[in-house]
Design a protein around this motif. Structure first.
Motif, PDB file in Angstrom:
ATOM      1  N   SER A   1      54.389  23.330  50.587  1.00  0.00           N
ATOM      2  CA  SER A   1      54.935  23.540  52.195  1.00  0.00           C
ATOM      3  C   SER A   1      54.512  21.633  52.655  1.00  0.00           C
ATOM      4  O   SER A   1      54.299  21.412  52.052  1.00  0.00           O
ATOM      5  CB  SER A   1      53.182  23.946  53.404  1.00  0.00           C
ATOM      6  OG  SER A   1      52.554  23.183  53.082  1.00  0.00           O
ATOM      7  N   GLY A   2      55.244  21.914  53.789  1.00  0.00           N
ATOM      8  CA  GLY A   2      55.544  20.744  54.682  1.00  0.00           C
ATOM      9  C   GLY A   2      54.505  20.189  54.709  1.00  0.00           C
ATOM     10  O   GLY A   2      54.167  18.866  54.432  1.00  0.00           O
ATOM     11  N   THR A   3      52.638  21.010  55.473  1.00  0.00           N
ATOM     12  CA  THR A   3      51.721  20.541  55.453  1.00  0.00           C
ATOM     13  C   THR A   3      51.448  19.496  54.169  1.00  0.00           C
ATOM     14  O   THR A   3      50.799  18.760  54.309  1.00  0.00           O
ATOM     15  CB  THR A   3      51.563  21.257  56.459  1.00  0.00           C
ATOM     16  OG1 THR A   3      51.862  21.921  57.296  1.00  0.00           O
ATOM     17  CG2 THR A   3      49.857  21.391  56.347  1.00  0.00           C
TER      18      THR A   3
ATOM     19  N   LEU B   1      51.897  16.223  54.138  1.00  0.00           N
ATOM     20  CA  LEU B   1      52.093  15.235  54.521  1.00  0.00           C
ATOM     21  C   LEU B   1      50.994  15.714  53.852  1.00  0.00           C
ATOM     22  O   LEU B   1      49.929  13.991  53.638  1.00  0.00           O
ATOM     23  CB  LEU B   1      52.207  15.877  56.139  1.00  0.00           C
ATOM     24  CG  LEU B   1      53.518  16.195  55.946  1.00  0.00           C
ATOM     25  CD1 LEU B   1      52.928  16.472  58.008  1.00  0.00           C
ATOM     26  CD2 LEU B   1      53.798  14.076  56.962  1.00  0.00           C
TER      27      LEU B   1
ATOM     28  N   SER C   1      55.014  16.384  67.965  1.00  0.00           N
ATOM     29  CA  SER C   1      55.544  17.306  66.730  1.00  0.00           C
ATOM     30  C   SER C   1      54.670  18.026  67.076  1.00  0.00           C
ATOM     31  O   SER C   1      54.188  18.922  67.679  1.00  0.00           O
ATOM     32  CB  SER C   1      54.879  15.062  66.667  1.00  0.00           C
ATOM     33  OG  SER C   1      55.673  16.023  64.491  1.00  0.00           O
ATOM     34  N   PHE C   2      55.532  18.515  65.923  1.00  0.00           N
ATOM     35  CA  PHE C   2      54.363  19.573  65.128  1.00  0.00           C
ATOM     36  C   PHE C   2      53.381  19.561  64.275  1.00  0.00           C
ATOM     37  O   PHE C   2      52.818  18.568  63.905  1.00  0.00           O
ATOM     38  CB  PHE C   2      55.610  20.465  64.241  1.00  0.00           C
ATOM     39  CG  PHE C   2      54.310  21.904  63.563  1.00  0.00           C
ATOM     40  CD1 PHE C   2      54.614  23.383  64.266  1.00  0.00           C
ATOM     41  CD2 PHE C   2      54.324  21.306  62.084  1.00  0.00           C
ATOM     42  CE1 PHE C   2      53.855  24.181  64.137  1.00  0.00           C
ATOM     43  CE2 PHE C   2      53.397  22.446  61.497  1.00  0.00           C
ATOM     44  CZ  PHE C   2      53.053  24.103  62.673  1.00  0.00           C
TER      45      PHE C   2
ATOM     46  N   ALA D   1      51.063  19.838  62.038  1.00  0.00           N
ATOM     47  CA  ALA D   1      50.809  19.187  60.908  1.00  0.00           C
ATOM     48  C   ALA D   1      51.343  17.800  61.007  1.00  0.00           C
ATOM     49  O   ALA D   1      50.365  16.793  59.667  1.00  0.00           O
ATOM     50  CB  ALA D   1      51.603  19.949  59.857  1.00  0.00           C
TER      51      ALA D   1
ATOM     52  N   VAL E   1      58.090  11.017  63.613  1.00  0.00           N
ATOM     53  CA  VAL E   1      58.791  12.048  63.409  1.00  0.00           C
ATOM     54  C   VAL E   1      59.514  12.245  63.290  1.00  0.00           C
ATOM     55  O   VAL E   1      60.796  11.346  64.766  1.00  0.00           O
ATOM     56  CB  VAL E   1      57.498  13.329  63.809  1.00  0.00           C
ATOM     57  CG1 VAL E   1      58.199  14.498  63.711  1.00  0.00           C
ATOM     58  CG2 VAL E   1      56.329  13.153  63.494  1.00  0.00           C
TER      59      VAL E   1
ATOM     60  N   ASP F   1      57.929  11.420  58.272  1.00  0.00           N
ATOM     61  CA  ASP F   1      58.305  12.917  58.395  1.00  0.00           C
ATOM     62  C   ASP F   1      59.042  13.939  58.868  1.00  0.00           C
ATOM     63  O   ASP F   1      60.039  13.243  59.844  1.00  0.00           O
ATOM     64  CB  ASP F   1      56.743  14.003  59.526  1.00  0.00           C
ATOM     65  CG  ASP F   1      56.884  14.854  59.752  1.00  0.00           C
ATOM     66  OD1 ASP F   1      57.907  15.493  59.028  1.00  0.00           O
ATOM     67  OD2 ASP F   1      56.214  15.355  60.174  1.00  0.00           O
TER      68      ASP F   1
ATOM     69  N   CYS G   1      60.553  16.536  58.300  1.00  0.00           N
ATOM     70  CA  CYS G   1      60.472  17.780  57.656  1.00  0.00           C
ATOM     71  C   CYS G   1      62.241  18.717  58.504  1.00  0.00           C
ATOM     72  O   CYS G   1      61.694  19.788  58.350  1.00  0.00           O
ATOM     73  CB  CYS G   1      59.533  18.642  58.173  1.00  0.00           C
ATOM     74  SG  CYS G   1      57.827  17.918  57.357  1.00  0.00           S
ATOM     75  N   GLU G   2      61.864  17.877  59.671  1.00  0.00           N
ATOM     76  CA  GLU G   2      63.040  18.090  60.855  1.00  0.00           C
ATOM     77  C   GLU G   2      64.895  17.666  60.390  1.00  0.00           C
ATOM     78  O   GLU G   2      65.563  18.413  61.154  1.00  0.00           O
ATOM     79  CB  GLU G   2      62.874  18.639  62.346  1.00  0.00           C
ATOM     80  CG  GLU G   2      61.315  19.382  61.869  1.00  0.00           C
ATOM     81  CD  GLU G   2      60.796  19.314  63.961  1.00  0.00           C
ATOM     82  OE1 GLU G   2      61.891  18.702  64.587  1.00  0.00           O
ATOM     83  OE2 GLU G   2      59.760  19.993  63.767  1.00  0.00           O
TER      84      GLU G   2
ATOM     85  N   ALA H   1      60.225  19.967  54.923  1.00  0.00           N
ATOM     86  CA  ALA H   1      59.787  21.662  54.787  1.00  0.00           C
ATOM     87  C   ALA H   1      60.945  22.788  55.051  1.00  0.00           C
ATOM     88  O   ALA H   1      62.195  21.868  55.274  1.00  0.00           O
ATOM     89  CB  ALA H   1      58.975  21.234  56.472  1.00  0.00           C
TER      90      ALA H   1
ATOM     91  N   LYS I   1      63.556  26.608  58.593  1.00  0.00           N
ATOM     92  CA  LYS I   1      64.856  25.928  58.421  1.00  0.00           C
ATOM     93  C   LYS I   1      66.061  24.875  57.973  1.00  0.00           C
ATOM     94  O   LYS I   1      66.274  26.284  57.798  1.00  0.00           O
ATOM     95  CB  LYS I   1      63.546  24.511  57.771  1.00  0.00           C
ATOM     96  CG  LYS I   1      62.144  23.923  58.278  1.00  0.00           C
ATOM     97  CD  LYS I   1      62.275  23.217  59.375  1.00  0.00           C
ATOM     98  CE  LYS I   1      60.600  22.709  59.014  1.00  0.00           C
ATOM     99  NZ  LYS I   1      59.951  23.273  60.076  1.00  0.00           N
TER     100      LYS I   1
ATOM    101  N   GLY J   1      57.570  26.196  51.264  1.00  0.00           N
ATOM    102  CA  GLY J   1      57.700  25.052  50.856  1.00  0.00           C
ATOM    103  C   GLY J   1      58.369  23.896  51.143  1.00  0.00           C
ATOM    104  O   GLY J   1      58.535  23.848  52.356  1.00  0.00           O
TER     105      GLY J   1
HETATM  106  C1  LIG Z   1      57.532  18.073  62.603  1.00  0.00           C
HETATM  107  C2  LIG Z   1      57.343  18.595  60.803  1.00  0.00           C
HETATM  108  N1  LIG Z   1      56.480  18.304  60.293  1.00  0.00           N
HETATM  109  C3  LIG Z   1      55.352  19.084  59.776  1.00  0.00           C
HETATM  110  C4  LIG Z   1      55.810  20.318  59.644  1.00  0.00           C
HETATM  111  C5  LIG Z   1      55.068  21.577  58.363  1.00  0.00           C
HETATM  112  O1  LIG Z   1      56.244  22.354  57.448  1.00  0.00           O
HETATM  113  P1  LIG Z   1      55.361  22.934  57.203  1.00  0.00           P
HETATM  114  O2  LIG Z   1      55.231  24.614  58.120  1.00  0.00           O
HETATM  115  O3  LIG Z   1      56.405  23.787  55.909  1.00  0.00           O
HETATM  116  O4  LIG Z   1      54.112  23.290  56.578  1.00  0.00           O
HETATM  117  C6  LIG Z   1      56.715  21.156  60.571  1.00  0.00           C
HETATM  118  C7  LIG Z   1      57.213  22.652  59.910  1.00  0.00           C
HETATM  119  O5  LIG Z   1      57.745  23.129  60.910  1.00  0.00           O
HETATM  120  C8  LIG Z   1      57.331  20.221  61.154  1.00  0.00           C
HETATM  121  O6  LIG Z   1      58.752  20.935  61.848  1.00  0.00           O
END
Ligand SMILES: Cc1ncc(COP(=O)(O)O)c(C=O)c1O
Length: 383
Positions: free
Chosen positions: A55-57, A60, A81-82, A84, A127, A153, A155-156, A177, A182, A189
């Motif tokens: 995962s993206g999490t 990180l 932000s999200f 995570a 981010v 970050d 991820c986006e 991510a 996405k 993933g």
């Molecule tokens: C900015 C940002 N960081 C981290 C994540 C975490 O990714 P994941 O949902 O794959 O764990 C996301 C996912 O939505 C994100 O948008």
């Protein structure tokens, strides 16, 4: 009435065949697909190393370990932000220090970073929100001055460019991510990219229960995790990264349809693209409600017509456990909070049709009239 999905992955027979092939081999984990996907991704991201995780999490989290974040260390990051991108600091017992955003770009405001730095500051996590790169040059300069690690970050923001440079190549490491909303997906993933060989080896060990490359299966050199990506996900990711330019171009087209329509509608603004963004990678399409438009009433109106929408983002510092644990409160980050109150993500994906965009925009136009009326009524009641 139509029912429009909030997002939708772009899956073709090529992806379906690739997954079938993996299932036929019965080699479902630690097989050849992971390496093929990593190599293709590193090539696309202009990075020396790419390490796939689940995962993206997770990516990180591993980046925080490599950055050496530990008890009480501070990491500067936006609250807009999200969740995570701040939680990863907590996983290593550090403190996320939120810095307000630039109200136009809605990315971290570099002018506010220096005043947030203390002796405990170890890293900055900019981010690239919604697929638009943060203003990286001043951030990198501050990081150099104070000897801080920068983890992007991204991820986006796969494929996005900042002043002609790929997002994800600007810091010490960057995270991506692949959740199904996405630009490209592996189901669940993520990926970490870095040019630092030592970090790359550390990431490979950490994602695999702390095994070093030469460790036997039941030897564990360090505390690790099971953050591995499986072979089905890697096979899906390999096809998607090979198709990434097509996937991004389709999203460009949908965003262009939206931009054209939204320019004609009063009471809302289309997304702002900074001059430094030499390439936008459209992750979500987020409009801004202007004064006098009740965003939540607009959401209700759209929902009643089969159109989902999301308040995006809900600021991290106002999430209940951040308020309780760290004492963050309303008023701490005015630009972040204003964005949190007025931004609205519309249905968006690369497989959306022009008819669907028109359907959403027709109802937006009508919904805004209702939302303006309800905003007047609400303020009359408040008086
Ligand atoms: C900015 C940002 N960081 C981290 C994540 C975490 O990714 P994941 O949902 O794959 O764990 C996301 C996912 O939505 C994100 O948008």
């Amino acid at each position: 009435m139509q029912k429009i999905p909030m997002s939708s992955p772009d899956i073709t027979s090529i992806e379906i065949d690739a997954l079938n092939q993996v299932l036929i081999t019965r080699w479902l984990s630690l097989g050849p697909k992971i390496g093929e996907f990593e190599q293709a991704f590193a090539g696309y991201a202009h990075a020396k190393n790419a390490i796939a995780v689940n995962s993206g999490t997770s990516s990180l989290h591993l980046a925080m370990i490599a950055a050496g974040v530990s008890d009480g260390d501070e990491v500067i990051t936006p609250s807009f932000s999200f969740i995570a991108s701040a939680n990863c600091v907590l996983y290593e017992r550090g403190n996320p220090i939120f810095v307000d955003i630039d109200p136009e770009t809605s990315n971290i405001d570099p002018n506010l970073i220096e005043e947030a730095i203390t002796e405990r500051t170890r890293a900055i996590i900019p981010v690239h929100a919604f697929g638009q790169p943060a203003d990286m040059d001043p951030i990198l300069e501050i990081a150099r001055k104070y000897n801080l690690v920068v983890i992007e970050d991204a991820c986006e923001a796969i494929g996005a460019e900042y002043k002609g440079r790929r997002a994800g190549t600007l810091g010490e490491a960057a995270t991506f991510a692949f959740y199904p909303n996405k630009q490209m997906t592996t189901g669940e993933g993520g990926m970490i990219v870095t040019d630092n060989e030592e970090w790359a080896n550390l990431f490979r060990s950490l994602r695999n229960q702390g095994r070093d490359i030469f460790d036997a299966w039941l030897n564990h050199t360090r505390l690790g995790y099971n953050y591995r990506m499986d072979e089905m996900s890697a096979a899906l990711g390999l096809v998607q990264v090979q198709r990434i330019e097509e996937l991004l171009a389709n999203r460009d087209q949908v965003a262009a349809w939206y931009n054209e329509r939204i320019d004609q509608i009063g009471g809302i603004r289309k997304p702002y693209i900074a001059e430094t963004t030499t390439r936008m990678s459209w992750f979500v399409y987020v409009i801004r409600c202007q004064d006098g438009v009740d965003r939540n009433a607009l959401m209700d109106y759209l929902q009643a017509h089969g159109i989902p929408s999301r308040p995006y983002f809900v600021p991290i510092h106002l999430q209940p456990f951040y308020q309780e644990k760290f004492g963050w409160k309303h008023g701490d980050l005015p630009n972040t909070e204003k964005a949190g109150d007025t931004f609205l993500a519309l249905p968006f994906s690369g497989v959306m049709t022009k008819e669907q965009v028109d359907y959403v925009c027709d109802h937006l136009r009508d919904g805004i009239e209702v939302a303006q009326y309800s905003s007047v009524r609400n303020s009359a009641t408040a008086d």
